[in-house]
Motif scaffolding. Structure first.
Motif, PDB file in Angstrom:
ATOM      1  N   GLN B 125       0.850  -1.175   0.000  1.00 40.16           N
ATOM      2  CA  GLN B 125       0.000   0.000   0.000  1.00 40.16           C
ATOM      3  C   GLN B 125       0.895   1.237   0.000  1.00 40.16           C
ATOM      4  OE1 GLN B 125      -3.156  -0.266   2.965  1.00 40.16           O
ATOM      5  NE2 GLN B 125      -4.362  -1.468   1.529  1.00 40.16           N
ATOM      6  N   CYS B 126       0.344   2.331  -0.495  1.00 37.15           N
ATOM      7  CA  CYS B 126       1.117   3.554  -0.700  1.00 37.15           C
ATOM      8  C   CYS B 126       0.199   4.712  -0.329  1.00 37.15           C
ATOM      9  CB  CYS B 126       1.538   3.597  -2.178  1.00 37.15           C
ATOM     10  SG  CYS B 126       2.369   5.089  -2.680  1.00 37.15           S
ATOM     11  N   ASP B 127       0.269   5.132   0.931  1.00 34.97           N
ATOM     12  CA  ASP B 127      -0.703   6.085   1.484  1.00 34.97           C
ATOM     13  C   ASP B 127      -0.058   7.416   1.850  1.00 34.97           C
ATOM     14  OD1 ASP B 127      -2.237   3.793   1.453  1.00 34.97           O
ATOM     15  OD2 ASP B 127      -2.902   3.946   3.546  1.00 34.97           O
ATOM     16  N   PHE B 128      -0.800   8.494   1.705  1.00 35.67           N
ATOM     17  CA  PHE B 128      -0.376   9.767   2.305  1.00 35.67           C
ATOM     18  C   PHE B 128      -1.565  10.385   3.029  1.00 35.67           C
ATOM     19  CE2 PHE B 128      -2.346  13.054  -0.354  1.00 35.67           C
ATOM     20  CZ  PHE B 128      -2.689  12.345  -1.495  1.00 35.67           C
ATOM     21  N   ASP B 129      -1.297  11.052   4.139  1.00 41.66           N
ATOM     22  CA  ASP B 129      -2.353  11.661   4.950  1.00 41.66           C
ATOM     23  C   ASP B 129      -1.850  12.951   5.597  1.00 41.66           C
ATOM     24  OD1 ASP B 129      -3.001   8.552   5.102  1.00 41.66           O
ATOM     25  OD2 ASP B 129      -4.852   9.598   5.664  1.00 41.66           O
ATOM     26  N   THR B 130      -2.781  13.894   5.788  1.00 41.89           N
ATOM     27  CA  THR B 130      -2.529  15.079   6.608  1.00 41.89           C
ATOM     28  C   THR B 130      -3.462  14.992   7.806  1.00 41.89           C
ATOM     29  OG1 THR B 130      -1.971  16.406   4.681  1.00 41.89           O
ATOM     30  CG2 THR B 130      -2.564  17.602   6.698  1.00 41.89           C
ATOM     31  N   ILE B 131      -2.902  14.975   8.992  1.00 42.00           N
ATOM     32  CA  ILE B 131      -3.686  14.735  10.201  1.00 42.00           C
ATOM     33  C   ILE B 131      -3.692  15.963  11.099  1.00 42.00           C
ATOM     34  CG2 ILE B 131      -3.805  13.345  12.310  1.00 42.00           C
ATOM     35  CD1 ILE B 131      -2.294  11.204  10.701  1.00 42.00           C
ATOM     36  N   GLY B 132      -4.824  16.184  11.726  1.00 42.74           N
ATOM     37  CA  GLY B 132      -4.885  17.226  12.745  1.00 42.74           C
ATOM     38  C   GLY B 132      -5.312  18.581  12.212  1.00 42.74           C
ATOM     39  N   SER B 301      -7.496   6.651  -4.487  1.00 40.44           N
ATOM     40  CA  SER B 301      -8.750   7.028  -3.843  1.00 40.44           C
ATOM     41  C   SER B 301      -8.480   7.454  -2.409  1.00 40.44           C
ATOM     42  CB  SER B 301      -9.711   5.836  -3.798  1.00 40.44           C
ATOM     43  OG  SER B 301      -9.738   5.163  -5.033  1.00 40.44           O
ATOM     44  N   GLY B 302      -9.436   8.226  -1.898  1.00 42.50           N
ATOM     45  CA  GLY B 302      -9.288   8.609  -0.501  1.00 42.50           C
ATOM     46  C   GLY B 302     -10.351   9.600  -0.116  1.00 42.50           C
ATOM     47  N   GLY B 303     -10.090  10.323   0.959  1.00 49.24           N
ATOM     48  CA  GLY B 303     -11.056  11.300   1.394  1.00 49.24           C
ATOM     49  C   GLY B 303     -10.769  11.816   2.790  1.00 49.24           C
ATOM     50  N   ARG B 304     -11.698  12.660   3.250  1.00 44.95           N
ATOM     51  CA  ARG B 304     -11.558  13.275   4.566  1.00 44.95           C
ATOM     52  C   ARG B 304     -12.326  12.459   5.596  1.00 44.95           C
ATOM     53  NH1 ARG B 304     -10.110  17.270   7.576  1.00 44.95           N
ATOM     54  NH2 ARG B 304      -8.943  18.336   5.939  1.00 44.95           N
ATOM     55  N   TYR B 305     -11.708  12.294   6.758  1.00 46.75           N
ATOM     56  CA  TYR B 305     -12.348  11.573   7.858  1.00 46.75           C
ATOM     57  C   TYR B 305     -12.337  12.469   9.084  1.00 46.75           C
ATOM     58  CZ  TYR B 305      -7.347  10.580   7.912  1.00 46.75           C
ATOM     59  OH  TYR B 305      -5.987  10.723   7.841  1.00 46.75           O
ATOM     60  N   GLY B 319      -8.622  14.302   9.602  1.00 45.26           N
ATOM     61  CA  GLY B 319      -7.553  14.273   8.601  1.00 45.26           C
ATOM     62  C   GLY B 319      -8.075  13.982   7.221  1.00 45.26           C
ATOM     63  N   ILE B 320      -7.134  13.943   6.289  1.00 50.29           N
ATOM     64  CA  ILE B 320      -7.476  13.616   4.907  1.00 50.29           C
ATOM     65  C   ILE B 320      -6.313  12.865   4.297  1.00 50.29           C
ATOM     66  CG2 ILE B 320      -6.630  15.877   4.098  1.00 50.29           C
ATOM     67  CD1 ILE B 320      -8.838  15.589   1.880  1.00 50.29           C
ATOM     68  N   GLY B 321      -6.630  11.897   3.454  1.00 50.95           N
ATOM     69  CA  GLY B 321      -5.555  11.145   2.830  1.00 50.95           C
ATOM     70  C   GLY B 321      -6.042  10.348   1.649  1.00 50.95           C
ATOM     71  N   ALA B 322      -5.099   9.712   0.982  1.00 51.84           N
ATOM     72  CA  ALA B 322      -5.454   8.873  -0.156  1.00 51.84           C
ATOM     73  C   ALA B 322      -4.418   7.775  -0.311  1.00 51.84           C
ATOM     74  CB  ALA B 322      -5.552   9.704  -1.436  1.00 51.84           C
ATOM     75  N   SER B 323      -4.757   6.812  -1.115  1.00 50.30           N
ATOM     76  CA  SER B 323      -3.944   5.626  -1.283  1.00 50.30           C
ATOM     77  C   SER B 323      -3.769   5.357  -2.772  1.00 50.30           C
ATOM     78  CB  SER B 323      -4.692   4.458  -0.620  1.00 50.30           C
ATOM     79  OG  SER B 323      -3.870   3.335  -0.559  1.00 50.30           O
ATOM     80  N   LEU B 324      -2.513   5.194  -3.187  1.00 51.84           N
ATOM     81  CA  LEU B 324      -2.234   4.881  -4.586  1.00 51.84           C
ATOM     82  C   LEU B 324      -2.258   3.370  -4.753  1.00 51.84           C
ATOM     83  CD1 LEU B 324      -1.213   6.060  -7.375  1.00 51.84           C
ATOM     84  CD2 LEU B 324       1.072   5.478  -6.588  1.00 51.84           C
ATOM     85  N   GLY B 325      -3.032   2.887  -5.713  1.00 48.36           N
ATOM     86  CA  GLY B 325      -3.107   1.436  -5.947  1.00 48.36           C
ATOM     87  C   GLY B 325      -1.958   0.980  -6.828  1.00 48.36           C
TER      88      GLY B 325
END
Lengths: 442, 442
Positions: B125-132, B301-305, B319-325
């Motif tokens: 998996q290959c994820d990026f997120d911005t938290i807080g 794909s991804g989104g805000r949580y 936060g918000i993030g997405a994952s590259l397939g």
């Protein structure tokens, strides 16, 4: 609802950005170096059939193995090194791959040993090997790869110690001690650490030889000095033992080839007393020490082996390879204060404090990224002071300050954070050149 | 001694060089892109306390989990995604890290599902997120990161579809269907695949609503066209539902910000009918499809949580993030014939066929590597023809031929392997410039 306590398993660890950034950079440097010599990446599964992993294991590795029975009732294990998977991989695919086969593999391995200072149950290995050739050129190349790799990491003061197991084995044969090679060589490995006398005692004790025999083996340790001096002394010590003399001749060839390949003679030490006590090695062996921190041991070791995959195939697969000790090297770089503690992987920070200009901050960042300059924009229009504190804490190099006035004047204030200086630089979205120039020349 | 059969476990696979080279390149591109926006790398252990992993798991993930009891009698599991470890990591370290915290994580995960075509039990998996932060700027940035990433991979024809879950949730509230949101949204996700009628039937069936209610939800699907058209139609569909209208306003802000950040309007589709049926998402959601291969589904794909780590901490972490397939993308690139089948990571091959000049081959290779040109030297002085066959089979770009005559004349023959052409270029060890120029300009 009660909370689950967030914690890692004993012997395992998280990598936070400040630790992960130099780690990732080191792995990228290794990959680039390996590729520049024609080594290609491979990967193998974390889990293997248990019999693959235990086939060659010692009691110690078996005990340390993470093993279980999977949902399909198969006994499985997590790899404990990258050599056993390489042997299985080569046995399975070598007809498709052809020889010589040159691969590198950078991946985690798992060992359930009792965690000590600096030892973990999950750690990375970083190996390269050339399989399917006995050529001395592959031996020379392995030395050259190590030299290029350590220099690419940014270390100048290091020593690659080289020996040929054939010299030791020939000598033991001529002393009638061939059947005791393993305990003798394991004792010999301790020489640098415990000295001549203690090594002699250890040999007597571990191999059941006499102190006089041990002295004869340790005679090799007297064969020191520059490479030229060692090569001059060797014939006298080896006598007419053919195997040992052939081993010395090949060692000479490797040395000369490495010098021809551009390795500085200062960085190669011919050390006929290093043994690398694994049964596995049959030819050239090497270790790499940092001149400023010799006590930490070898950061890159390896050697030539005669048959990689005998457990899995009848195909004879000789090869040569080495392994970079990533964790040891990183902790050395930390000791030497060569690691930055930055927790950000990009140099430029843009505070977002004038909320009417949000799109201008975004455009500025895009322009810099297009020029190859990594740039973070703070996501919330907070007070400038708080944002600059964030920038300082994370080790950014520059903060680019622009409020309504700057945008109107077509300027950006460049703050050099470490030096606490700043200057105004002309900038417009369609004329970013001056700013880019300022940020790319330091 | 009987041999152990070399084989991998069912559902696991080896990566040979030809597959691993583009894989590694893709991961490097992802890392570079993430870093250029200020996302920093982290890593977490493969093994976690079982309760950490099952705390949030569905029955399905629990069943697929690789779990066992370790030698210290601890129930442990292998991570099945990177989101649960991120939540645990954030709960444990966020006070030290501070917010906003931007991380990427590229690592393997394990799921014991029944292997199907193209699905494996171990995959990256290959994820990026911005938290807080709840800032819209982080939402805009996520879209910009995806756009930069896909372009950096070398793909021009793609579409990022964006929606805001607040629009759907608001609409469902105004229709009195809020308590049936999950089955309704999961059905809605199938719209693109199965069409309006079947989706209506599915909603009636799965959520127990009437066909008329389903039609009202599906009214959103009629809200199509260009971004400007969608934004113009939306108010009429949403009526005076405050939540939905706020959601639409934020969607507009994200769209405008992404355009300001340089994302081409052609590549953004405002699609208020995509739902991404996970309960997890609360705000903006996105999917990315390849225009040439829409059928393979979303490659990023991804989104805000709203709250990442509620199982492990009371600290509110939106936060918000997405994952590259990665796997899907690689198989798409293969289908589009954009992947080379090279099994060598460097362009230049030097046959070693005149054994009296071994050191010259080594020096030549060192000179080219110094100039940044990756170069492999064949390790054995075999016949030139056999070596050129090896070079062809591995996809090298150039072979540099030099025998005694060439060395004497101060020349090297440059063979362009794909074109079967060759020319002589002046070369001496202390004057390599002409050759380097020839090899770096194509």
């Amino acid at each position: 609802m009660s909370l689950i306590q967030p914690r890692t398993l004993k012997g395992f660890r998280d990598y936070l950005p400040a630790a992960m950034i130099p780690r990732e950079r080191l792995m990228e440097t290794a990959r680039e170096t390996f590729r520049s010599f024609g080594f290609a990446p491979i990967d193998t599964p974390t889990l293997e059939h248990l019999e693959i992993l235990t086939g060659k294991g010692s009691e110690e590795t078996d005990r340390q193995l993470y093993q279980f029975v999977d949902a399909g009732k198969r006994p499985v294990g997590m790899r404990f090194d990258l050599t056993v998977p390489l042997a299985r991989f080569a046995a399975q695919h070598i007809n498709e791959l052809g020889t010589p086969f040159k691969r590198y593999h950078i991946a985690p391995v798992w060992r359930g040993e009792n965690p000590q200072a600096g030892r973990y149950r999950e750690f990375y290995q970083c190996d390269f090997d050339t399989i399917g050739t006995e050529s001395v050129l592959a031996d020379i190349e392995a030395v050259t790869v190590i030299d290029s790799l350590i220099r690419a990491i940014g270390i100048d003061a290091f020593t690659i110690s080289i020996n040929n197991r054939a010299i030791l084995n020939g000598l033991l044969e001529s002393l009638g001690l061939a059947d005791k090679a393993t305990p003798i060589l394991r004792s010999l490995d301790k020489l640098a650490k415990i000295g001549l006398e203690a090594t002699n005692a250890e040999m007597v004790n571990a191999a059941g030889i006499t102190s006089e025999q041990a002295d004869q083996v340790l005679g090799l340790a007297q064969c020191d000095g520059t490479a030229e001096q060692v090569f001059a002394k060797l014939p006298g010590i080896l006598g007419d033992n053919e195997k040992a003399n052939e081993g010395a001749a090949r060692l000479r060839e490797i040395y000369d080839g490495a010098i021809a390949s551009g390795v500085s003679p200062d960085r190669i030490k011919i050390d006929v007393s290093i043994a690398r006590g694994l049964d596995y090695y049959t030819g050239v062996i090497f270790e790499t020490t940092l001149d400023e921190l010799p006590g930490i041991g070898s950061i890159c070791s390896g050697g030539r082996y005669d048959n990689l995959a005998g457990l899995y195939t009848k195909q004879h697969l000789p090869g040569i390879g080495a392994s970079l000790g990533l964790d040891r090297l990183l902790s050395a770089l930390e000791t030497l204060e060569r690691l930055s503690s930055n927790s950000k992987p990009c140099p430029v920070f843009i505070p977002f404090f004038d909320k009417d200009h949000r799109d201008d901050y975004l455009r500025l960042a895009t322009n810099l990224r297009k020029a190859g300059i990594g740039t973070e924009v703070y996501p919330e229009p907070r007070k400038l002071k708080a944002q600059l504190k964030y920038a300082d804490g994370h080790g950014f190099q520059y903060a680019l300050i622009a409020g309504g006035n700057e945008w109107e004047r077509g300027e950006v204030q460049v703050k050099v954070l470490a030096e606490k200086t700043s200057e105004d630089i002309a900038y417009q979205h369609d004329a970013p050149e001056k700013l880019i120039e300022r940020l790319t020349t330091s």
